[in-house]
Scaffold this motif. Sequence first.
Motif, PDB file in Angstrom:
ATOM      1  N   ALA A 293     -62.241  11.521 -21.056  1.00 20.32           N
ATOM      2  CA  ALA A 293     -60.881  11.836 -20.619  1.00 20.32           C
ATOM      3  C   ALA A 293     -60.439  10.908 -19.498  1.00 20.32           C
ATOM      4  N   SER A 294     -59.175  10.492 -19.543  1.00 21.13           N
ATOM      5  CA  SER A 294     -58.594   9.618 -18.527  1.00 21.13           C
ATOM      6  C   SER A 294     -57.314  10.259 -18.002  1.00 21.13           C
ATOM      7  N   ASP A 295     -57.277  10.542 -16.710  1.00 29.23           N
ATOM      8  CA  ASP A 295     -56.158  11.242 -16.092  1.00 29.23           C
ATOM      9  C   ASP A 295     -54.984  10.285 -15.900  1.00 29.23           C
ATOM     10  N   LEU A 296     -53.777  10.739 -16.261  1.00 25.19           N
ATOM     11  CA  LEU A 296     -52.569   9.925 -16.101  1.00 25.19           C
ATOM     12  C   LEU A 296     -51.892  10.148 -14.747  1.00 25.19           C
ATOM     13  N   GLY A 297     -52.424  11.055 -13.943  1.00 27.21           N
ATOM     14  CA  GLY A 297     -51.818  11.330 -12.646  1.00 27.21           C
ATOM     15  C   GLY A 297     -50.634  12.267 -12.720  1.00 27.21           C
ATOM     16  N   LEU A 298     -50.430  12.893 -13.865  1.00 27.72           N
ATOM     17  CA  LEU A 298     -49.317  13.819 -14.057  1.00 27.72           C
ATOM     18  C   LEU A 298     -49.846  15.180 -14.489  1.00 27.72           C
ATOM     19  N   HIS A 299     -49.044  16.212 -14.194  1.00 24.04           N
ATOM     20  CA  HIS A 299     -49.322  17.543 -14.695  1.00 24.04           C
ATOM     21  C   HIS A 299     -48.254  17.927 -15.709  1.00 24.04           C
ATOM     22  N   GLY A 300     -48.655  18.727 -16.677  1.00 24.31           N
ATOM     23  CA  GLY A 300     -47.706  19.279 -17.632  1.00 24.31           C
ATOM     24  C   GLY A 300     -47.800  20.786 -17.623  1.00 24.31           C
ATOM     25  N   ALA A 301     -46.658  21.444 -17.689  1.00 23.87           N
ATOM     26  CA  ALA A 301     -46.630  22.908 -17.702  1.00 23.87           C
ATOM     27  C   ALA A 301     -45.484  23.362 -18.592  1.00 23.87           C
ATOM     28  N   THR A 302     -45.678  24.456 -19.291  1.00 22.82           N
ATOM     29  CA  THR A 302     -44.617  25.014 -20.124  1.00 22.82           C
ATOM     30  C   THR A 302     -44.627  26.536 -20.019  1.00 22.82           C
ATOM     31  N   VAL A 303     -43.477  27.110 -20.303  1.00 18.35           N
ATOM     32  CA  VAL A 303     -43.372  28.572 -20.354  1.00 18.35           C
ATOM     33  C   VAL A 303     -42.291  28.931 -21.376  1.00 18.35           C
ATOM     34  N   PRO A 304     -42.509  29.948 -22.202  1.00 17.05           N
ATOM     35  CA  PRO A 304     -41.475  30.363 -23.154  1.00 17.05           C
ATOM     36  C   PRO A 304     -40.313  31.035 -22.442  1.00 17.05           C
TER      37      PRO A 304
ATOM     38  N   ARG B 292     -31.253  23.845 -13.072  1.00 15.34           N
ATOM     39  CA  ARG B 292     -31.790  25.134 -13.485  1.00 15.34           C
ATOM     40  C   ARG B 292     -33.222  25.357 -12.982  1.00 15.34           C
ATOM     41  N   ALA B 293     -33.658  24.498 -12.063  1.00 10.56           N
ATOM     42  CA  ALA B 293     -35.048  24.584 -11.611  1.00 10.56           C
ATOM     43  C   ALA B 293     -35.420  25.957 -11.058  1.00 10.56           C
ATOM     44  N   PRO B 294     -34.633  26.576 -10.160  1.00 14.91           N
ATOM     45  CA  PRO B 294     -35.036  27.897  -9.648  1.00 14.91           C
ATOM     46  C   PRO B 294     -35.230  28.928 -10.752  1.00 14.91           C
ATOM     47  N   GLU B 295     -34.320  28.941 -11.717  1.00 12.83           N
ATOM     48  CA  GLU B 295     -34.408  29.893 -12.833  1.00 12.83           C
ATOM     49  C   GLU B 295     -35.656  29.644 -13.681  1.00 12.83           C
ATOM     50  N   LEU B 296     -35.932  28.375 -13.986  1.00 10.67           N
ATOM     51  CA  LEU B 296     -37.054  28.057 -14.863  1.00 10.67           C
ATOM     52  C   LEU B 296     -38.391  28.229 -14.146  1.00 10.67           C
ATOM     53  N   VAL B 297     -38.426  27.900 -12.862  1.00 11.86           N
ATOM     54  CA  VAL B 297     -39.648  28.152 -12.088  1.00 11.86           C
ATOM     55  C   VAL B 297     -39.916  29.652 -12.008  1.00 11.86           C
ATOM     56  N   ALA B 298     -38.867  30.441 -11.828  1.00 14.63           N
ATOM     57  CA  ALA B 298     -39.032  31.894 -11.786  1.00 14.63           C
ATOM     58  C   ALA B 298     -39.629  32.409 -13.093  1.00 14.63           C
ATOM     59  N   ALA B 299     -39.184  31.854 -14.228  1.00 12.15           N
ATOM     60  CA  ALA B 299     -39.749  32.256 -15.522  1.00 12.15           C
ATOM     61  C   ALA B 299     -41.226  31.899 -15.604  1.00 12.15           C
ATOM     62  N   PHE B 300     -41.582  30.740 -15.046  1.00 12.21           N
ATOM     63  CA  PHE B 300     -42.986  30.325 -15.033  1.00 12.21           C
ATOM     64  C   PHE B 300     -43.815  31.273 -14.176  1.00 12.21           C
ATOM     65  N   LEU B 301     -43.287  31.642 -13.027  1.00 15.76           N
ATOM     66  CA  LEU B 301     -44.022  32.529 -12.122  1.00 15.76           C
ATOM     67  C   LEU B 301     -44.164  33.935 -12.699  1.00 15.76           C
TER      68      LEU B 301
ATOM     69  N   HIS C 150     -44.418  34.764 -15.912  1.00 11.58           N
ATOM     70  CA  HIS C 150     -45.199  34.851 -17.135  1.00 11.58           C
ATOM     71  C   HIS C 150     -46.674  35.123 -16.815  1.00 11.58           C
ATOM     72  N   PRO C 151     -47.345  35.976 -17.578  1.00 11.34           N
ATOM     73  CA  PRO C 151     -48.745  36.284 -17.260  1.00 11.34           C
ATOM     74  C   PRO C 151     -49.710  35.125 -17.494  1.00 11.34           C
TER      75      PRO C 151
END
Length: 247
Positions: free
Chosen positions: A38-49, A116-125, A127-128
């Motif tokens: 594995a080779s790290d690209l220095g980025l994180h990815g996150a998703t939430v429905p 929409r960052a506050p709304e989408l971050v709230a959805a991420f937080l 989610h279980p």
Amino acid sequence: MDVTFRRSAPRRFDLVVGADGMHSTVRRLVFGPERQFASDLGLHGATVPLEPDAVEDPTEMTMLTVPNRMLGVHTSRTTPLAIFTFRAARPTPHDRKNIALHKQTVADAYADVRWRAPELVAAFLDHPAPFFDPLTTVRVPSWSHGRVVLLGDAAAATAMLGDGSSMAMAGAYALAEELATHPGDHDRAFAAYESRLRREVGPRQRRVRLLSRLMVPRTRPGLAMRNAVGRAVGRTNPIASREAANR
């Protein structure tokens, strides 16, 4: 191959296909620890429905990019997704099971982002179990060992390109074809399958680091340059132009 399961009785198989993703257990057991490949690209990815009404137009994907961070709302047939792609301000030790740390990392990364960052971050937080993982590429010198063969991200993950699922399906089709073409000779089948697929994934892996810098620029000048290139491409390609407008 004799295979031992955690919750089932041991069994013997003619072949074992490791199609268990970027953090493949089959690859670790047979080929070696993940850090070798594995080779790290220095980025994180996150998703939430998201709720279905989170998007106004189900035919469009909308995105916002600021230095070191990209945020998007991706449509789908059933459940839209919020997609976070970013460089963390501070290196974060990765623990795949530490959901609280994942949530805090996303919240910190987008704390000063509007739209929409506050709304989408709230959805991420809320989610279980949202998805969170460093973006990495996987390069394995040989995709087979004896009667074991790797498939999809377990063999050759190409983070950032968004085609892992399609490449995995193409790989499964090619593997099945080669096994049918070389009945009783898995060595030849595995070699032919790998040769076919490497021609597809090789170019993607060679350009993934450049793509990561273009998609998530570190600076505002870099972001302006990326947008200028995108607009120039759009002027010569009507389809690209419509896609750029949607983003």
